[in-house]
Design a protein around this motif. Sequence first.
Motif: not given
Length: 312
Positions: A109-113, A190-192, A214-220
């Motif tokens: 969540l903190f890594d998102s916009a 994890l955020f780092s 989907r980007t969070a689960l499959q890429v990040k």
Amino acid sequence: MTAPLATASRRRFSGAGRPWVPYAFVAPFTVLFLVFLVAPIIVGVLNSLFSRKSSGLGFGGTSVEFTGLENFIRVFADEDFLLGFPRVILYGLIQVPVMMIIAAALALLFDSALVRAKRFFQFAVFLPYAVPTVIAALLWGFLYQPSVSPLLQFLSSFGVDIDLLGPGTVWFAIGNINLWSLIGINMIILFSALQSVPREMYEAARIDGAGEVRTALQVKLPMITPAVLLTTLSSVIGTLQLFNEPQVLQSITSNIPSDFTPNMAIYATSTLGKNANLSSAMAVVLGLATLIVSLLLLAANRANAKAATDGI
């Protein structure tokens, strides 16, 4: 003239011609590692092989004798100590996944916009980790007592009576303290790790039509697998060595015996039982159990990684 001077300066500050310089930097860590980690392990293993014997029907003096594996036989015959392992394992099967899911969700969540004032909220989530666990347990112990807790008194005014230190709820009370204290540090790790993921991968995922979830689960998440493994492993080790929270809450509830967890049993044997040799054997058993669980977790991670690679 400038180039030779720069070269000489670099040599002067890089320690060229002084082969002892790297060892001087490593020496403090090495000394502390040997004194505070390796030496206690060696002393504990040696103590576990000896026992203090009394002579003269208990009226004479005592002597320390080599007894081999006698203490370990007593450890594996102690049902109260052994029952502590399934307790903490069952607790960990619930607490560790919940903590990792919340920490990962906050990091993503903190890594998102989607979040504004990220620094403030990151600090707010991390702040409980700065509170020592003993102080945290004392604070939450105050909130768990119906006679003094403003929260429980507020709920009681609506007819909702909750005993958070009862036989069936005391584990949830301990788990709540752990979650409150440790989610922040896991989130930061994890955020780092997410900050090192190339942003081009996110752009490629968006071009392919992937949304934020989907980007969070499959890429990040797949890209930060090592960080997830690190935090999970440290959480599992901390669960097996659970001590501070139940030890503090023991003073305000009778539902936490002195052998509630393996670490508490070791402490009780060493202090109340005054048997340092037996407690050393118990500590060795706990250390080996922690090592085995850690190796199994690493092996499972390697197997999953290999299966994923073979699938690709």
